[in-house]
Design a protein around this motif. Structure first.
Motif, PDB file in Angstrom:
ATOM      1  N   VAL A 351       0.824  -1.213   0.000  1.00  0.00           N
ATOM      2  CA  VAL A 351       0.000   0.000   0.000  1.00  0.00           C
ATOM      3  C   VAL A 351       0.857   1.260   0.000  1.00  0.00           C
ATOM      4  N   HIS A 352       0.320   2.298  -0.605  1.00  0.00           N
ATOM      5  CA  HIS A 352       0.839   3.643  -0.424  1.00  0.00           C
ATOM      6  C   HIS A 352       0.263   4.176   0.889  1.00  0.00           C
ATOM      7  N   VAL A 353       1.117   4.667   1.766  1.00  0.00           N
ATOM      8  CA  VAL A 353       0.691   5.109   3.092  1.00  0.00           C
ATOM      9  C   VAL A 353       0.542   6.628   3.106  1.00  0.00           C
ATOM     10  N   ILE A 354      -0.643   7.074   3.468  1.00  0.00           N
ATOM     11  CA  ILE A 354      -0.901   8.500   3.716  1.00  0.00           C
ATOM     12  C   ILE A 354      -1.134   8.626   5.205  1.00  0.00           C
ATOM     13  N   ILE A 355      -0.279   9.375   5.894  1.00  0.00           N
ATOM     14  CA  ILE A 355      -0.296   9.396   7.351  1.00  0.00           C
ATOM     15  C   ILE A 355      -0.367  10.823   7.878  1.00  0.00           C
ATOM     16  N   GLY A 356      -1.264  11.027   8.827  1.00  0.00           N
ATOM     17  CA  GLY A 356      -1.343  12.284   9.569  1.00  0.00           C
ATOM     18  C   GLY A 356      -1.410  11.929  11.033  1.00  0.00           C
ATOM     19  N   MET A 357      -0.361  12.235  11.786  1.00  0.00           N
ATOM     20  CA  MET A 357      -0.208  11.715  13.148  1.00  0.00           C
ATOM     21  C   MET A 357       0.075  12.850  14.114  1.00  0.00           C
ATOM     22  N   LEU A 358      -0.591  12.820  15.256  1.00  0.00           N
ATOM     23  CA  LEU A 358      -0.367  13.855  16.265  1.00  0.00           C
ATOM     24  C   LEU A 358       1.104  13.889  16.677  1.00  0.00           C
ATOM     25  N   ALA A 359       1.582  15.082  16.975  1.00  0.00           N
ATOM     26  CA  ALA A 359       3.003  15.261  17.271  1.00  0.00           C
ATOM     27  C   ALA A 359       3.442  14.530  18.533  1.00  0.00           C
ATOM     28  N   ASN A 360       2.492  14.178  19.422  1.00  0.00           N
ATOM     29  CA  ASN A 360       2.871  13.486  20.639  1.00  0.00           C
ATOM     30  C   ASN A 360       2.797  11.965  20.507  1.00  0.00           C
ATOM     31  N   LYS A 361       2.621  11.467  19.279  1.00  0.00           N
ATOM     32  CA  LYS A 361       2.602  10.031  19.033  1.00  0.00           C
ATOM     33  C   LYS A 361       3.886   9.598  18.331  1.00  0.00           C
ATOM     34  N   ASP A 362       4.205   8.313  18.435  1.00  0.00           N
ATOM     35  CA  ASP A 362       5.446   7.776  17.880  1.00  0.00           C
ATOM     36  C   ASP A 362       5.199   7.229  16.473  1.00  0.00           C
ATOM     37  N   PRO A 363       5.775   7.832  15.436  1.00  0.00           N
ATOM     38  CA  PRO A 363       5.545   7.344  14.070  1.00  0.00           C
ATOM     39  C   PRO A 363       5.949   5.894  13.855  1.00  0.00           C
ATOM     40  N   SER A 378       3.324   9.413   2.367  1.00  0.00           N
ATOM     41  CA  SER A 378       2.881  10.791   2.176  1.00  0.00           C
ATOM     42  C   SER A 378       2.370  11.316   3.512  1.00  0.00           C
ATOM     43  N   VAL A 379       2.805  12.505   3.893  1.00  0.00           N
ATOM     44  CA  VAL A 379       2.424  13.090   5.175  1.00  0.00           C
ATOM     45  C   VAL A 379       1.408  14.201   4.944  1.00  0.00           C
ATOM     46  N   VAL A 380       0.328  14.170   5.731  1.00  0.00           N
ATOM     47  CA  VAL A 380      -0.699  15.206   5.689  1.00  0.00           C
ATOM     48  C   VAL A 380      -0.958  15.684   7.114  1.00  0.00           C
ATOM     49  N   PRO A 381      -1.617  16.825   7.289  1.00  0.00           N
ATOM     50  CA  PRO A 381      -1.926  17.291   8.643  1.00  0.00           C
ATOM     51  C   PRO A 381      -2.955  16.393   9.333  1.00  0.00           C
ATOM     52  N   ALA A 382      -2.978  16.458  10.662  1.00  0.00           N
ATOM     53  CA  ALA A 382      -4.073  15.898  11.462  1.00  0.00           C
ATOM     54  C   ALA A 382      -4.973  17.086  11.775  1.00  0.00           C
ATOM     55  N   PRO A 383      -6.092  17.227  11.102  1.00  0.00           N
ATOM     56  CA  PRO A 383      -6.864  18.473  11.136  1.00  0.00           C
ATOM     57  C   PRO A 383      -7.123  18.998  12.541  1.00  0.00           C
ATOM     58  N   GLY A 384      -6.736  20.267  12.738  1.00  0.00           N
ATOM     59  CA  GLY A 384      -7.000  20.941  13.996  1.00  0.00           C
ATOM     60  C   GLY A 384      -6.017  20.644  15.106  1.00  0.00           C
ATOM     61  N   HIS A 385      -4.965  19.896  14.823  1.00  0.00           N
ATOM     62  CA  HIS A 385      -4.040  19.478  15.876  1.00  0.00           C
ATOM     63  C   HIS A 385      -2.596  19.571  15.387  1.00  0.00           C
ATOM     64  N   ASP A 386      -1.668  19.709  16.336  1.00  0.00           N
ATOM     65  CA  ASP A 386      -0.248  19.691  16.004  1.00  0.00           C
ATOM     66  C   ASP A 386       0.117  18.294  15.522  1.00  0.00           C
ATOM     67  N   ALA A 387       0.734  18.214  14.349  1.00  0.00           N
ATOM     68  CA  ALA A 387       1.041  16.918  13.751  1.00  0.00           C
ATOM     69  C   ALA A 387       2.519  16.825  13.404  1.00  0.00           C
ATOM     70  N   ASP A 392      10.038  14.468  10.591  1.00  0.00           N
ATOM     71  CA  ASP A 392       9.861  13.604  11.761  1.00  0.00           C
ATOM     72  C   ASP A 392       9.648  12.155  11.326  1.00  0.00           C
ATOM     73  N   LEU A 393       8.874  11.976  10.278  1.00  0.00           N
ATOM     74  CA  LEU A 393       8.573  10.618   9.821  1.00  0.00           C
ATOM     75  C   LEU A 393       9.703  10.033   8.989  1.00  0.00           C
ATOM     76  N   VAL A 423      -3.936   6.597   7.523  1.00  0.00           N
ATOM     77  CA  VAL A 423      -3.755   6.130   8.893  1.00  0.00           C
ATOM     78  C   VAL A 423      -3.145   7.203   9.768  1.00  0.00           C
ATOM     79  N   GLY A 424      -3.172   7.006  11.087  1.00  0.00           N
ATOM     80  CA  GLY A 424      -2.387   7.832  11.995  1.00  0.00           C
ATOM     81  C   GLY A 424      -3.154   8.607  13.029  1.00  0.00           C
ATOM     82  N   SER A 425      -4.446   8.868  12.783  1.00  0.00           N
ATOM     83  CA  SER A 425      -5.202   9.690  13.727  1.00  0.00           C
ATOM     84  C   SER A 425      -6.693   9.551  13.458  1.00  0.00           C
TER      85      SER A 425
END
Length: 441
Positions: A351-363, A378-387, A392-393, A423-425
């Motif tokens: 799979v192609h992974v598109i990930i948006g993960m909160l900054a306080n989580k471990d990638p 591919s990294v995208v924001p976690a809407p409304g939160h620090d990601a 980092d990834l 995935v991620g949040s």
């Protein structure tokens, strides 16, 4: 933007704005505030139908879903409280099978918020978002007729606002793992020091005197902690591998002292879902508040739906960006979730992974188990939160990491071949469901 602060209904939005202004006073822990808030509201938590109360690191929401569908297959009316919501706050409170209406939600939130700040009732309680949410759901469950309640805890269990319940028909404990460490592992020399044992103590502390506590099996120290916690609460313990067990292959072969059942595999993706279904069956088999037939259990397992947990997205504006390909969506963000996702995808194409993960989580919790099964990152924001940022990834992947403003752009930029995992949040998952027109009902 906060994840709970948007509604198309002006009356609900007015109360969500009030919720959004709340914060947990620094250093305040415990259940005194929610107890006092509910006292001001007439202690609705003491006037509920029989309650199934579920805690755990992963799987508790799915376990609640199996309970709900099996109870409903028996013909019972079921109130359900799960968290967090994905798109609409209403998803947190389901009354007799239906999401709470905007009108009732607005009224109950207002009632709880007003009671917290009414000077005629006492000093301003300064409650948290979760305390007000819990008071509102208890009000709803006490006032709308139903046969049974299914309630998921939030963080932990011992100090979760739902734990002011005096009794339950049955308490359940799903998988245990490390998550929300800053809260659940806060230093306390009087409590277990080994991390997983401390998690076990916090979550098993939803146990109630005389009420069965049904659990999975855990590593030795964690299991010993669960056993000691159940004993301290005078709750009879029914653990997998001791009081019940389940073998899972092309069916769920469940066994306890009452006999053996052969039940179907869930339609929900992932082998871990059969484990969650087995826990729900064990909870129903070890309580006496309601009677559920094996036929209802089987029907409920088949019918259960739970969005953003290895969900295969349907046709919509987002999936139209990658026509003819499977797009998986999962809100997982911790090590147990990463392992469950990887186990499922091991039998699927890469799979192609598109990930948006909160900054306080471990990638590495997600990217590590996927390993070479990932075609791209591919990294995208976690809407409304620090990601997490792309850099980092990048430290957790041998693949190049690209950054995009949102999932739509990330999908459009993918190569023409290969399935997709988003995935991620759960915040990202909710945004994806909204964009693809799959709002949970």
């Amino acid at each position: 933007m906060k994840d709970f602060a948007i509604s198309e209904d002006p009356a609900v939005q007015a109360q969500l704005d009030r919720l959004g202004a709340l914060s947990l006073p620094q250093g305040r822990l415990g259940l005194d505030t929610v107890r006092e808030l509910c006292r001001r509201l007439g202690n609705p938590q003491d006037r509920l139908p029989p309650v199934f109360h579920v805690a755990g690191t992963n799987g508790k929401g799915s376990t609640c879903t199996y309970l709900r569908f099996m109870l409903e297959a028996q013909g019972l009316k079921v109130h359900t409280a799960t968290k967090p919501h994905l798109v609409r706050y209403n998803e947190r409170i389901r009354l007799a099978g239906e999401l709470i209406s905007d009108d009732l939600l607005a009224d109950l939130l207002k009632e709880a918020l007003d009671a917290a700040s009414n000077p005629d009732l006492g000093p301003d309680l300064e409650p948290s978002f979760f305390e007000v949410t819990t008071a509102a759901l208890f009000l709803a469950f006490a006032r709308v007729p139903a046969d049974v309640c299914v309630i998921e805890t939030g963080l932990g269990g011992r100090l979760d606002a739902t734990n002011i319940l005096a009794a339950s028909a049955c308490s359940g404990l799903a998988t245990l793992g490390l998550d929300h460490e800053a809260f659940l592992l806060s230093p306390d020399p009087a409590l277990p020091q080994e991390p997983l044992a401390r998690i076990a103590f916090e979550k098993a502390s939803i146990a109630k005197p005389g009420c069965p506590l049904v659990t999975l099996s855990y590593p030795t120290l964690a299991m010993e902690t669960v056993r000691a916690t159940a004993q301290a609460h005078e709750a009879p313990l029914f653990a997998r591998g001791q009081a019940w067990d389940a073998r899972i292959d092309d069916a769920i072969h469940y066994h306890d002292a009452r006999g053996t059942l052969m039940l179907p595999l869930p339609t929900l993706a992932g082998t871990h879902q059969a484990e969650n279904a087995a826990l729900a069956v064990a909870m129903l088999r070890h309580q006496s508040a309601v009677a559920i037939t094996p036929e209802a259990m089987a029907a409920g397992i088949r019918a259960a739906r739970w969005p953003a947990r290895l969900q295969r997205l349907g046709e919509g504006p987002l999936t139209a960006r990658v026509p003819g390909r499977t797009v998986w969506l999962d809100g997982g963000h911790n090590p147990d979730a990463g392992l469950a996702i990887a186990r499922h995808l091991a039998a699927q194409p890469p799979v192609h992974v598109i990930i948006g993960m909160l900054a306080n989580k471990d990638p590495s919790a997600i990217l590590g188990p996927l390993g070479t099964h990932a075609l791209s990152i591919s990294v995208v924001p976690a809407p409304g939160h620090d990601a997490h940022r792309p850099e980092d990834l990048a430290a957790h992947s041998a693949l190049p990491v690209r950054s995009f403003a949102d999932v739509d752009q990330a999908l459009a930029a993918l190569p023409t071949q290969g399935d997709v995992l988003i995935v991620g949040s759960l915040y990202l998952a909710g945004d994806v469901l909204r964009r693809n027109g799959e709002v949970p009902d």
